[in-house]
Design a protein around this motif. Structure first.
Motif, mmCIF file in Angstrom:
data_model
loop_
_atom_site.group_PDB
_atom_site.id
_atom_site.type_symbol
_atom_site.label_atom_id
_atom_site.label_comp_id
_atom_site.label_asym_id
_atom_site.label_seq_id
_atom_site.Cartn_x
_atom_site.Cartn_y
_atom_site.Cartn_z
ATOM 1 N N ARG A 196 -12.629 -0.806 -1.794
ATOM 2 C CA ARG A 196 -11.272 -0.248 -1.786
ATOM 3 C C ARG A 196 -10.768 0.030 -3.197
ATOM 4 O O ARG A 196 -9.985 0.963 -3.411
ATOM 5 N N THR B 48 -14.617 -9.727 -2.379
ATOM 6 C CA THR B 48 -15.519 -9.287 -1.321
ATOM 7 C C THR B 48 -15.968 -7.862 -1.605
ATOM 8 O O THR B 48 -15.311 -7.113 -2.344
ATOM 9 N N ARG C 77 -11.458 -7.047 12.820
ATOM 10 C CA ARG C 77 -10.821 -5.858 12.250
ATOM 11 C C ARG C 77 -11.130 -5.741 10.760
ATOM 12 O O ARG C 77 -11.368 -4.635 10.247
ATOM 13 N N THR C 78 -11.130 -6.888 10.066
ATOM 14 C CA THR C 78 -11.433 -6.877 8.634
ATOM 15 C C THR C 78 -12.862 -6.432 8.388
ATOM 16 O O THR C 78 -13.133 -5.628 7.479
ATOM 17 N N ARG C 79 -13.792 -6.944 9.202
ATOM 18 C CA ARG C 79 -15.196 -6.551 9.033
ATOM 19 C C ARG C 79 -15.384 -5.058 9.278
ATOM 20 O O ARG C 79 -16.124 -4.383 8.548
ATOM 21 N N GLU D 180 -13.300 -5.403 -0.700
ATOM 22 C CA GLU D 180 -12.249 -5.242 -1.704
ATOM 23 C C GLU D 180 -12.734 -4.394 -2.871
ATOM 24 O O GLU D 180 -11.988 -3.564 -3.409
ATOM 25 N N ALA E 212 -13.086 -2.707 8.934
ATOM 26 C CA ALA E 212 -12.463 -1.983 7.822
ATOM 27 C C ALA E 212 -13.350 -2.041 6.584
ATOM 28 O O ALA E 212 -13.505 -1.040 5.864
ATOM 29 N N ASP E 213 -13.942 -3.221 6.325
ATOM 30 C CA ASP E 213 -14.839 -3.360 5.172
ATOM 31 C C ASP E 213 -16.037 -2.423 5.303
ATOM 32 O O ASP E 213 -16.436 -1.750 4.342
ATOM 33 N N ASP F 7 -8.617 -10.700 14.053
ATOM 34 C CA ASP F 7 -8.312 -10.279 12.684
ATOM 35 C C ASP F 7 -9.585 -10.181 11.845
ATOM 36 O O ASP F 7 -9.749 -9.247 11.045
ATOM 37 N N GLU F 8 -10.484 -11.153 12.021
ATOM 38 C CA GLU F 8 -11.743 -11.133 11.274
ATOM 39 C C GLU F 8 -12.591 -9.923 11.664
ATOM 40 O O GLU F 8 -13.214 -9.281 10.807
#
Length: 237
Positions: A218, A212, A171-173, A215, A175-176, A168-169
């Motif tokens: 986005r 972050t 994937r988040t990185r 965020e 996406a960021d 998950d981390e």
């Protein structure tokens, strides 16, 4: 079908399981487990006698049975209410509803799930694994096997959760990184900035809002989409 009997006399304890077998343990009673080692267990079983045996076996190990449910009861609600450390399901043939309940728990409030069953069908086992079952035992339960089974199931669950969190981390990185690049390009175009200036502006916005940088990116992208939609609506009118 015998209900478990835990008796103490002269340092001998006898636990008779529902298959008619006995576990003999000589020596004095073990001291109560430290609070950190005691497990809060939710037990799911439609068989009253078998449920009583499992409960006594868990109590003998020093654990707490915080809820006993039938297969038709809402497992997810019970888990949210009593917040157990582990879920133990014991039934002859796993019903679809039970596996669905296990899947709901795994998705929303993950817990180690130990499943004792008589059904060794590969499709059923695959469904149980997909539902998040940590250990699926098909050769019956005996009191002396319960502790190692619980230990292994909990260890496997923790390792799985660790890998899941790492995924998950990652994937988040990713996406960021993607959203930051898009937001930088947008800011550079709108504000006539170079890449470093656009990134600095985005970073400042994130620090000011205490979010972050992903965020913040986005938020910029969402605002741009909203402005584009509003501009398109005015042109149509």
């Amino acid at each position: 079908m015998a209900v478990a009997r835990i008796a103490g006399s002269g340092g001998l304890r006898v636990a008779t399981d529902y298959s008619g077998k006995s576990d003999l343990q000589s020596g004095p009673r073990k001291p109560a487990l430290a609070r950190a080692d005691r497990l809060r267990v939710v037990l799911v079983d439609d068989d009253t006698a078998r449920s009583a045996f499992v409960t006594q076996a868990l109590l003998a190990l020093g654990h707490d049975v915080v809820a006993r449910l039938s297969a038709s009861e809402d497992l997810l609600t019970a888990v949210r209410r009593v917040r157990p450390d582990v879920i133990l399901v014991d039934m002859d043939n796993p019903a679809r509803d039970v596996l669905d309940n296990c899947a709901a728990v795994t998705l929303q409030v993950p817990r180690p799930i130990v499943f004792f069953a008589r059904d060794a069908d590969p499709d059923t086992i695959s469904q149980a694994v997909r539902a998040g079952v940590s250990a699926y035992i098909v050769d019956g339960m005996a009191a002396h096997r319960l502790k190692p089974i619980l230990d292994v199931a909990i260890a496997r669950f923790r390792e799985h959760q660790k890998l899941r969190n790492e995924l998950d981390e990652m994937r988040t990185r990713l996406a960021d990184r993607r959203d930051v690049e898009r937001a930088k390009s947008l800011l550079a175009k709108l504000r006539r900035l170079d890449e470093a200036q656009a990134y600095a502006l985005l970073r400042k916005s994130a620090m000011t809002r205490r979010v972050t940088i992903g965020e913040a990116a986005r938020t910029v992208l969402a605002a741009a989409e909203l402005l584009d939609a509003d501009s398109g609506a005015r042109e149509e009118n």
